[in-house]
Scaffold this motif. Sequence first.
Motif, PDB file in Angstrom:
ATOM      1  N   HIS A 297       0.978  -1.212  -0.002  1.00 38.13           N
ATOM      2  CA  HIS A 297       0.162   0.078  -0.086  1.00 38.13           C
ATOM      3  C   HIS A 297       0.823   1.412  -0.123  1.00 38.13           C
ATOM      4  O   HIS A 297       0.645   2.231  -0.913  1.00 38.13           O
ATOM      5  CB  HIS A 297      -0.919  -0.011   1.498  1.00 38.13           C
ATOM      6  CG  HIS A 297      -2.008  -1.050   1.033  1.00 38.13           C
ATOM      7  ND1 HIS A 297      -2.001  -2.139   1.679  1.00 38.13           N
ATOM      8  CD2 HIS A 297      -3.166  -0.947   0.736  1.00 38.13           C
ATOM      9  CE1 HIS A 297      -3.026  -2.885   1.404  1.00 38.13           C
ATOM     10  NE2 HIS A 297      -3.796  -2.354   1.062  1.00 38.13           N
ATOM     11  N   GLN A 317      -7.316   4.699  -4.531  1.00 41.03           N
ATOM     12  CA  GLN A 317      -8.959   4.421  -4.316  1.00 41.03           C
ATOM     13  C   GLN A 317      -9.120   4.060  -2.856  1.00 41.03           C
ATOM     14  O   GLN A 317      -8.020   3.647  -2.104  1.00 41.03           O
ATOM     15  CB  GLN A 317      -9.457   3.461  -5.313  1.00 41.03           C
ATOM     16  CG  GLN A 317      -9.339   3.936  -6.733  1.00 41.03           C
ATOM     17  CD  GLN A 317      -9.714   2.954  -7.893  1.00 41.03           C
ATOM     18  OE1 GLN A 317     -10.369   1.901  -7.351  1.00 41.03           O
ATOM     19  NE2 GLN A 317      -9.499   3.212  -8.992  1.00 41.03           N
ATOM     20  N   PRO A 318     -10.196   4.067  -2.332  1.00 46.14           N
ATOM     21  CA  PRO A 318     -10.447   3.509  -1.024  1.00 46.14           C
ATOM     22  C   PRO A 318      -9.845   2.158  -0.913  1.00 46.14           C
ATOM     23  O   PRO A 318      -9.816   1.297  -1.849  1.00 46.14           O
ATOM     24  CB  PRO A 318     -11.981   3.383  -0.922  1.00 46.14           C
ATOM     25  CG  PRO A 318     -12.512   4.653  -1.784  1.00 46.14           C
ATOM     26  CD  PRO A 318     -11.404   4.610  -2.812  1.00 46.14           C
ATOM     27  N   VAL A 319      -9.436   1.634   0.274  1.00 43.60           N
ATOM     28  CA  VAL A 319      -8.771   0.316   0.364  1.00 43.60           C
ATOM     29  C   VAL A 319      -9.594  -0.597   1.067  1.00 43.60           C
ATOM     30  O   VAL A 319     -10.622  -0.391   1.696  1.00 43.60           O
ATOM     31  CB  VAL A 319      -7.390   0.509   1.530  1.00 43.60           C
ATOM     32  CG1 VAL A 319      -6.406   1.475   0.490  1.00 43.60           C
ATOM     33  CG2 VAL A 319      -7.903   0.997   2.793  1.00 43.60           C
ATOM     34  N   TYR A 320      -9.522  -1.804   0.688  1.00 44.04           N
ATOM     35  CA  TYR A 320     -10.038  -3.197   0.953  1.00 44.04           C
ATOM     36  C   TYR A 320      -9.293  -4.040   1.541  1.00 44.04           C
ATOM     37  O   TYR A 320      -9.495  -5.220   2.175  1.00 44.04           O
ATOM     38  CB  TYR A 320     -10.862  -3.697  -0.076  1.00 44.04           C
ATOM     39  CG  TYR A 320     -11.961  -2.705  -0.972  1.00 44.04           C
ATOM     40  CD1 TYR A 320     -13.281  -2.805  -0.297  1.00 44.04           C
ATOM     41  CD2 TYR A 320     -11.578  -1.720  -1.589  1.00 44.04           C
ATOM     42  CE1 TYR A 320     -14.312  -2.067  -0.685  1.00 44.04           C
ATOM     43  CE2 TYR A 320     -12.559  -0.982  -2.018  1.00 44.04           C
ATOM     44  CZ  TYR A 320     -13.786  -1.005  -1.639  1.00 44.04           C
ATOM     45  OH  TYR A 320     -14.738   0.041  -2.195  1.00 44.04           O
ATOM     46  N   ILE A 321      -8.070  -3.748   1.690  1.00 41.90           N
ATOM     47  CA  ILE A 321      -6.887  -4.282   2.587  1.00 41.90           C
ATOM     48  C   ILE A 321      -6.918  -5.963   2.396  1.00 41.90           C
ATOM     49  O   ILE A 321      -7.098  -6.443   3.431  1.00 41.90           O
ATOM     50  CB  ILE A 321      -7.130  -3.951   4.054  1.00 41.90           C
ATOM     51  CG1 ILE A 321      -7.675  -2.644   4.029  1.00 41.90           C
ATOM     52  CG2 ILE A 321      -5.789  -4.002   4.641  1.00 41.90           C
ATOM     53  CD1 ILE A 321      -8.790  -2.381   4.831  1.00 41.90           C
ATOM     54  N   THR A 402     -10.922  -7.833  -3.913  1.00 41.94           N
ATOM     55  CA  THR A 402     -11.399  -7.110  -5.287  1.00 41.94           C
ATOM     56  C   THR A 402     -12.827  -7.505  -5.518  1.00 41.94           C
ATOM     57  O   THR A 402     -13.874  -6.711  -5.925  1.00 41.94           O
ATOM     58  CB  THR A 402     -10.486  -7.905  -6.561  1.00 41.94           C
ATOM     59  OG1 THR A 402      -9.294  -7.504  -6.257  1.00 41.94           O
ATOM     60  CG2 THR A 402     -11.062  -7.449  -7.829  1.00 41.94           C
ATOM     61  N   LYS A 405     -14.805  -5.017  -3.422  1.00 46.54           N
ATOM     62  CA  LYS A 405     -14.704  -3.683  -4.010  1.00 46.54           C
ATOM     63  C   LYS A 405     -15.881  -3.700  -5.224  1.00 46.54           C
ATOM     64  O   LYS A 405     -16.458  -2.560  -5.340  1.00 46.54           O
ATOM     65  CB  LYS A 405     -13.349  -3.645  -4.563  1.00 46.54           C
ATOM     66  CG  LYS A 405     -13.086  -2.179  -5.382  1.00 46.54           C
ATOM     67  CD  LYS A 405     -11.483  -2.067  -5.762  1.00 46.54           C
ATOM     68  CE  LYS A 405     -11.259  -0.785  -6.330  1.00 46.54           C
ATOM     69  NZ  LYS A 405      -9.996  -0.257  -6.526  1.00 46.54           N
TER      70      LYS A 405
ATOM     71  N   PHE B 399      -9.663 -16.625  -9.714  1.00 51.71           N
ATOM     72  CA  PHE B 399     -10.036 -15.120  -9.516  1.00 51.71           C
ATOM     73  C   PHE B 399     -10.146 -14.654 -11.075  1.00 51.71           C
ATOM     74  O   PHE B 399     -11.288 -13.855 -11.410  1.00 51.71           O
ATOM     75  CB  PHE B 399      -8.810 -14.555  -8.987  1.00 51.71           C
ATOM     76  CG  PHE B 399      -8.624 -13.132  -8.792  1.00 51.71           C
ATOM     77  CD1 PHE B 399      -9.944 -12.244  -8.868  1.00 51.71           C
ATOM     78  CD2 PHE B 399      -7.350 -12.255  -9.042  1.00 51.71           C
ATOM     79  CE1 PHE B 399      -9.889 -10.628  -9.079  1.00 51.71           C
ATOM     80  CE2 PHE B 399      -7.550 -10.933  -8.991  1.00 51.71           C
ATOM     81  CZ  PHE B 399      -8.755 -10.124  -9.013  1.00 51.71           C
ATOM     82  N   LEU B 408     -14.324  -6.954 -15.219  1.00 51.73           N
ATOM     83  CA  LEU B 408     -13.593  -6.361 -14.746  1.00 51.73           C
ATOM     84  C   LEU B 408     -12.539  -5.937 -15.950  1.00 51.73           C
ATOM     85  O   LEU B 408     -12.424  -6.672 -16.852  1.00 51.73           O
ATOM     86  CB  LEU B 408     -12.686  -6.880 -13.660  1.00 51.73           C
ATOM     87  CG  LEU B 408     -13.076  -6.723 -12.344  1.00 51.73           C
ATOM     88  CD1 LEU B 408     -14.630  -7.024 -12.163  1.00 51.73           C
ATOM     89  CD2 LEU B 408     -12.130  -7.207 -11.055  1.00 51.73           C
ATOM     90  N   VAL B 415      -4.909  -1.377 -10.735  1.00 48.83           N
ATOM     91  CA  VAL B 415      -4.823  -0.673  -9.338  1.00 48.83           C
ATOM     92  C   VAL B 415      -5.314  -1.583  -8.240  1.00 48.83           C
ATOM     93  O   VAL B 415      -5.569  -1.170  -7.099  1.00 48.83           O
ATOM     94  CB  VAL B 415      -5.568   0.608  -9.271  1.00 48.83           C
ATOM     95  CG1 VAL B 415      -5.155   1.525 -10.291  1.00 48.83           C
ATOM     96  CG2 VAL B 415      -7.051   0.429  -9.510  1.00 48.83           C
ATOM     97  N   MET B 416      -5.336  -2.947  -8.577  1.00 54.80           N
ATOM     98  CA  MET B 416      -5.724  -3.816  -7.630  1.00 54.80           C
ATOM     99  C   MET B 416      -4.747  -3.674  -6.360  1.00 54.80           C
ATOM    100  O   MET B 416      -3.631  -3.802  -6.397  1.00 54.80           O
ATOM    101  CB  MET B 416      -5.869  -5.166  -8.065  1.00 54.80           C
ATOM    102  CG  MET B 416      -6.243  -6.345  -7.320  1.00 54.80           C
ATOM    103  SD  MET B 416      -6.287  -7.918  -8.287  1.00 54.80           S
ATOM    104  CE  MET B 416      -4.802  -8.572  -7.512  1.00 54.80           C
ATOM    105  N   GLU B 417      -5.293  -3.697  -5.214  1.00 56.00           N
ATOM    106  CA  GLU B 417      -4.476  -3.893  -3.888  1.00 56.00           C
ATOM    107  C   GLU B 417      -4.071  -5.329  -4.006  1.00 56.00           C
ATOM    108  O   GLU B 417      -4.832  -6.154  -4.290  1.00 56.00           O
ATOM    109  CB  GLU B 417      -5.187  -3.692  -2.796  1.00 56.00           C
ATOM    110  CG  GLU B 417      -5.629  -2.303  -2.455  1.00 56.00           C
ATOM    111  CD  GLU B 417      -6.681  -2.117  -1.307  1.00 56.00           C
ATOM    112  OE1 GLU B 417      -6.339  -2.196  -0.138  1.00 56.00           O
ATOM    113  OE2 GLU B 417      -7.930  -2.100  -1.570  1.00 56.00           O
ATOM    114  N   ASN B 418      -2.977  -5.548  -3.102  1.00 52.36           N
ATOM    115  CA  ASN B 418      -2.406  -7.112  -3.299  1.00 52.36           C
ATOM    116  C   ASN B 418      -1.801  -7.319  -1.798  1.00 52.36           C
ATOM    117  O   ASN B 418      -1.038  -6.322  -1.353  1.00 52.36           O
ATOM    118  CB  ASN B 418      -1.517  -7.530  -4.398  1.00 52.36           C
ATOM    119  CG  ASN B 418      -0.248  -6.957  -4.487  1.00 52.36           C
ATOM    120  OD1 ASN B 418      -0.334  -5.954  -5.341  1.00 52.36           O
ATOM    121  ND2 ASN B 418       0.726  -7.338  -3.803  1.00 52.36           N
TER     122      ASN B 418
END
Lengths: 445, 445
Positions: A297, A317-321, A402, A405, B399, B408, B415-418
């Motif tokens: 992050h 973007q807002p985070v879903y962590i 994801t 989100k 996924f 998607l 910009v996916m969080e990982n």
Amino acid sequence: MPHKTVVVGGGAAGLGAAGGVKAADPANDVVVYTQFEDVAYSPCGIPYVHGKEIETFEALFLAEKEAYVRAGIDVHYQTEVTAIDVRRKTIQVAGEGEVSWDRLVIATGFHYADPGVPGSDLDGLYYVKNIRQAMEWDKVIDRAKVAVVVNATPLGLEMVTALAHRGIETHLIDPHPWPLAEMADPDIMAPVEESWRELGVRLHFNTTLEAFLGSGRVRGVLTSQGELPADFAVVATHKEPENRLAAQAGLKTGPTGGLIVDERMATSARDVFAAGDCAELPHGVTGVGLQGLTGSHAYAQGKVAGFNAGGGSKTYQPVYIPWGTPAGKWIIGGASFGETTAKALGIPYVLGAADGISRARYYPGVKKVRVKLLAEPGSLRLIGAQMVGGEGIKERADFLATAIKFGLTLNDLAVMENVYSPAIGALNEPIVVAAQNGVNAAGKG
Amino acid sequence: MPHKTVVVGGGAAGLGAAGGVKAADPANDVVVYTQFEDVAYSPCGIPYVHGKEIETFEALFLAEKEAYVRAGIDVHYQTEVTAIDVRRKTIQVAGEGEVSWDRLVIATGFHYADPGVPGSDLDGLYYVKNIRQAMEWDKVIDRAKVAVVVNATPLGLEMVTALAHRGIETHLIDPHPWPLAEMADPDIMAPVEESWRELGVRLHFNTTLEAFLGSGRVRGVLTSQGELPADFAVVATHKEPENRLAAQAGLKTGPTGGLIVDERMATSARDVFAAGDCAELPHGVTGVGLQGLTGSHAYAQGKVAGFNAGGGSKTYQPVYIPWGTPAGKWIIGGASFGETTAKALGIPYVLGAADGISRARYYPGVKKVRVKLLAEPGSLRLIGAQMVGGEGIKERADFLATAIKFGLTLNDLAVMENVYSPAIGALNEPIVVAAQNGVNAAGKG
């Protein structure tokens, strides 16, 4: 027109920002100030070197200093920034005097919360952070027989496992009834606790730190449950945002103490951006501000902050962590939040849980996987997830973050197709079974 | 009102269907006919027992026959169904005569395409399917020194790897320029080929089968490139839908030869359903009919078919086909289709590809991961994916199939969080990097 951007901090956020500034316009000037001797190593790897999973600290370095020079990034090492002036657009640098900037990125990271007990000034208290110090501490660990880890935070978990692997009598103390209790559910942590006991770790929950004991150097830890011996102690308290400079400069902070930033990572001051552990970001589901996420992050935020500082335009973007980490003999992980947090915040939810397996039941290396999915009652939109298992927890966490989100529901996940191949996946994917159980639970509710 | 449902076939689809019938209404009668001695074992595990990754064939059995009796499922073993009459609602059963039904589920599976060359009647040709036969074949393998695997299909891949592990001189012949060429891309398969060579496998691509040689028993294989010695041959030709009975009964089949079914898994005949390898399902992106998916698909289709046969109402959705399998020293996988298929079907696409890593660069066990993402030009909606790597390929495939289904885009994935945690995931998730590369490629295109 090219700008000069100053970045305060040489961690993942700071170096992400420096790269972002150059990505926006290679003609931009960028100067990074760090109080440390090094940049671009992986601090996240330190516990694993202590645990002997990784052979040397040298392995953790990502790039030579020359690489930054070649990239046009001017890094000032072992250099303290002592003040920020957002109106005059300057910083005060020890040994350099006043330095001006067109744009500023604050990436000052975190510090560990002061344990706030007598004896906090003793030698032998290890705050895991800097790699040069870690190298020195590793020699201390070599000579140690018994250690106390203060608090079952994410770092505390890693250090407990590392020290146990190292063959040290390791005590973990934590005021909560189970480890990682501020984010993880007790049923997710139960197998971790069991595996720590198998590794010989002494667990002391519902136990608060009262003092570090010793004269000059720590020799024990006084807790609410009595005294523990300690050749050294790992102080893995909460990671607080390091915002002394920013606060003095008048930048706005949020309830977590993190700097308030907009979606461009811009702070409350003109031309000043922030990224990483010193900033506060909104949770995608609750909108609540969060601070102290991961290196991934921090790096991504830094890139956005730097790109915008450099004259570009990107949003974060807002985070879903999605999160995950080894703990004892297991891997734990999740996305957004679990039951514990949902209850604490008063968020209603439907639960779908399943105990599945990672491979075909008969395939060597098969491991249990527990998946818990939280969904909004009625819509059954996924709002959180937690897991404990082995292989594939990281990738499932990425997926579920994801899925949250993009508004996927338990109904969607209940009919999800999944790979079936004996060596790598079971006939029934645990996420699918958990979703089916959640749909059934909602129908009966 | 309870019905009597007859299920023809005792594989994953047939047993899924039997369970579905009971799930719809426990008062339903259900009878399963299978020509084999067993149901409820994992045929997908057979190559891994041959390869000695799994110790015994017994490990592959999932349930005791008693379990079906207790569940109220009446299984007739070693029983051949010789005809279906959809107007009179009967089947002809060898040794039982005419049996009536209210609802019928056809789950007759597949057979291997006839190799269609001289010598196809010799002994020593192994069609991997039935577990009892596999037990006998394992003794043949014990005595063998050299084997030829005919065609680099998914089963061919597994058997090549298994026989190489077993220490047998293994030749693979295939008419295409690379393995799995009808579905996988050459750059995905290149590391697999390399690892087979390291295992000592002799690869013969662009090579067609011309005859099996020998008198009584195979002793060699004649190919377009010459003769190969063989103590036995694995015939891993295309899996064709086994629809002799259904065709005689007048049920409609599609271009693949699979039975045409609607979203309820209902065939063209009233009260007759089908599931598994004998049926044809629409691809979610192209709408093209597909046949011969995985055991996981067969089981899920069976459950829907059985549930509807039993008086319930469920739908089965178009497929996006997450897939994955070990191949040599690698795991390969994907979702929907790759470049090869897109080109063959004339589907335009933007490609985003990346070569990443599965863990922190410095963490033991780190493995390369190549990710290729295909997206629709303009919208950048994901339409396909292929990968080669190690850990987490299965979960990434699950996924990505879901990501395709829910529309998607490469921008979303970029910009996916990982998760970042050294032992389980790298700072940069390869899917994210591939998506970023795809976005850049589209911007320049």
